[in-house]
Motif scaffolding. Structure first.
Motif, mmCIF file in Angstrom:
data_model
loop_
_atom_site.group_PDB
_atom_site.id
_atom_site.type_symbol
_atom_site.label_atom_id
_atom_site.label_comp_id
_atom_site.label_asym_id
_atom_site.label_seq_id
_atom_site.Cartn_x
_atom_site.Cartn_y
_atom_site.Cartn_z
ATOM 1 N N MET A 160 31.731 29.722 46.434
ATOM 2 C CA MET A 160 32.071 30.963 45.538
ATOM 3 C C MET A 160 30.925 30.674 44.260
ATOM 4 N N VAL A 161 30.593 31.605 43.874
ATOM 5 C CA VAL A 161 30.148 31.756 42.573
ATOM 6 C C VAL A 161 30.655 32.124 41.387
ATOM 7 N N ASN A 162 31.894 32.271 41.103
ATOM 8 C CA ASN A 162 32.758 32.926 40.421
ATOM 9 C C ASN A 162 32.878 31.924 39.058
ATOM 10 N N SER A 163 32.757 30.868 39.021
ATOM 11 C CA SER A 163 32.653 29.965 38.013
ATOM 12 C C SER A 163 31.192 29.646 37.421
ATOM 13 N N ASN A 164 31.364 28.896 36.373
ATOM 14 C CA ASN A 164 29.740 28.664 35.804
ATOM 15 C C ASN A 164 29.498 27.143 36.352
ATOM 16 N N TYR A 165 28.364 27.335 36.868
ATOM 17 C CA TYR A 165 27.960 26.051 37.644
ATOM 18 C C TYR A 165 26.458 25.794 36.994
ATOM 19 N N CYS A 166 26.057 24.709 37.413
ATOM 20 C CA CYS A 166 24.638 24.238 37.120
ATOM 21 C C CYS A 166 23.615 24.715 37.944
ATOM 22 N N ALA A 167 22.601 25.403 37.685
ATOM 23 C CA ALA A 167 21.656 25.729 38.442
ATOM 24 C C ALA A 167 20.407 25.172 37.975
ATOM 25 N N PRO A 168 19.216 25.197 38.963
ATOM 26 C CA PRO A 168 17.957 24.922 38.582
ATOM 27 C C PRO A 168 17.427 25.626 37.501
ATOM 28 N N PRO A 169 16.903 25.145 36.297
ATOM 29 C CA PRO A 169 16.653 25.823 34.887
ATOM 30 C C PRO A 169 15.429 26.978 35.293
ATOM 31 N N THR A 170 15.756 28.007 34.546
ATOM 32 C CA THR A 170 15.085 29.245 34.872
ATOM 33 C C THR A 170 14.929 29.959 33.585
ATOM 34 N N SER A 171 13.358 29.988 33.034
ATOM 35 C CA SER A 171 13.484 30.835 31.832
ATOM 36 C C SER A 171 13.716 32.236 31.893
ATOM 37 N N THR A 172 13.990 32.709 30.658
ATOM 38 C CA THR A 172 14.135 34.269 30.653
ATOM 39 C C THR A 172 13.063 34.743 31.238
ATOM 40 N N ILE B 176 35.583 44.968 49.292
ATOM 41 C CA ILE B 176 36.477 45.717 48.054
ATOM 42 C C ILE B 176 38.011 45.233 48.303
ATOM 43 N N VAL B 177 38.566 44.700 47.576
ATOM 44 C CA VAL B 177 39.818 44.213 47.513
ATOM 45 C C VAL B 177 40.663 44.904 46.598
ATOM 46 N N ASP B 178 42.077 44.730 46.811
ATOM 47 C CA ASP B 178 43.083 45.334 46.106
ATOM 48 C C ASP B 178 43.256 44.359 44.889
ATOM 49 N N SER B 179 43.424 45.150 43.611
ATOM 50 C CA SER B 179 43.441 44.352 42.515
ATOM 51 C C SER B 179 44.545 43.231 42.259
ATOM 52 N N GLN B 180 45.550 43.472 43.149
ATOM 53 C CA GLN B 180 46.666 42.414 43.119
ATOM 54 C C GLN B 180 46.031 41.031 43.910
ATOM 55 N N GLU B 181 45.124 41.406 44.949
ATOM 56 C CA GLU B 181 44.547 40.288 45.530
ATOM 57 C C GLU B 181 43.738 39.277 44.615
ATOM 58 N N LEU B 182 43.323 39.873 43.563
ATOM 59 C CA LEU B 182 42.342 39.176 42.738
ATOM 60 C C LEU B 182 42.577 39.501 41.252
ATOM 61 N N PRO B 183 43.826 38.989 40.829
ATOM 62 C CA PRO B 183 44.296 39.473 39.557
ATOM 63 C C PRO B 183 43.505 38.979 38.291
ATOM 64 N N ASP B 184 42.910 37.645 38.631
ATOM 65 C CA ASP B 184 42.013 37.176 37.541
ATOM 66 C C ASP B 184 40.587 37.191 37.269
ATOM 67 N N THR B 185 40.109 37.960 38.367
ATOM 68 C CA THR B 185 38.543 38.144 38.600
ATOM 69 C C THR B 185 38.299 39.545 38.894
ATOM 70 N N TYR B 186 37.090 39.856 38.145
ATOM 71 C CA TYR B 186 36.785 41.301 38.434
ATOM 72 C C TYR B 186 36.176 41.337 39.616
ATOM 73 N N ALA B 187 35.209 40.354 40.023
ATOM 74 C CA ALA B 187 34.336 40.190 41.352
ATOM 75 C C ALA B 187 33.765 38.838 41.371
ATOM 76 N N TYR B 188 33.389 38.538 42.804
ATOM 77 C CA TYR B 188 32.599 37.164 42.808
ATOM 78 C C TYR B 188 31.685 37.147 44.037
ATOM 79 N N THR B 189 30.970 36.312 44.101
ATOM 80 C CA THR B 189 29.863 36.174 45.198
ATOM 81 C C THR B 189 30.293 35.022 46.132
ATOM 82 N N ASP B 190 30.545 35.227 47.403
ATOM 83 C CA ASP B 190 30.938 34.016 48.189
ATOM 84 C C ASP B 190 29.809 33.665 48.956
ATOM 85 N N SER B 191 29.037 32.527 48.560
ATOM 86 C CA SER B 191 27.934 32.150 49.187
ATOM 87 C C SER B 191 28.132 31.856 50.485
ATOM 88 N N LYS B 192 29.084 31.246 50.920
ATOM 89 C CA LYS B 192 29.279 30.910 52.465
ATOM 90 C C LYS B 192 29.180 32.117 53.344
#
Ligand SMILES: [Zn+2]
Length: 177
Positions: free
Chosen positions: A1-13, A56-72
């Motif tokens: 999941m990429v719904n938290s903040n992780y470290c990624a290879p550095p990328t400039s703006t 698209i999931v029911d808001s009760q299934e995901l109370p604390d997150t708007y959206a996330y990306t499941d990389s698996k």
């Protein structure tokens, strides 16, 4: 999941701006057009990325997150109220979807174990997945090429973003001059 903040290879703006601009080109959307994030999510992503899925999931299934990306599972998961808001043109949640698209494009192949191993508070901001996704979303939604003569509210209206994002882009442009 990429719904938290992780470290990624550095990328400039600059690199992220190039990626955002390249992705617009792939989609056939010119720099002065407003992005239809829903159309991209529903049709374009699967044309471009094999195996892409969105749920698209029911808001009760995901109370604390708007959206996330499941990389698996190679999917973007969005709460129904956030999805509806984006369909209705809500600037904040159009951004939420652009942000998840950024994770999908940029962080799908990220080794999350490795990404988690560093203390996120100690890594430079440009090496974090959240900063990279937000930067992509801003430049994807609002290319800086055509905004120099526009005011905040005009940018917000033209590109369907919040005043905060519009201001951010103007500031970026001014800093670069
Ligand atoms: Zn994120």
């Amino acid at each position: 999941m990429v719904n938290s903040n992780y470290c990624a290879p550095p990328t400039s703006t600059k690199e992220i701006i190039q990626l955002a601009s390249f992705f617009r080109k792939v989609l056939g959307i010119s720099a002065d057009e407003k992005i239809d994030v829903i159309r991209i999510l529903e049709f374009k992503m699967q044309e471009i990325f094999e195996g892409f899925n969105y749920v698209i999931v029911d808001s009760q299934e995901l109370p604390d997150t708007y959206a996330y990306t499941d990389s698996k599972k190679k999917e973007i998961v969005i709460r129904d109220d956030i999805y509806d808001a984006a369909i209705n043109g809500d600037a904040r949640h159009r951004f939420t979807i652009a942000h998840e698209i950024a994770h999908y494009i940029k962080h799908l192949n990220l080794d999350i174990k490795l990404a988690r191993s560093k203390d996120i508070n100690k890594v430079p901001i440009y090496e974090t997945t959240e900063w990279q996704a937000n930067t992509f979303a801003r430049h994807f939604l609002v290319p800086i090429d055509y905004i120099s003569n526009l005011r905040e509210h005009e940018i917000a209206e033209k590109y369907g973003v919040s005043l905060e994002v519009a201001r951010y882009q103007i500031d970026y442009l001014n800093k670069r001059k």
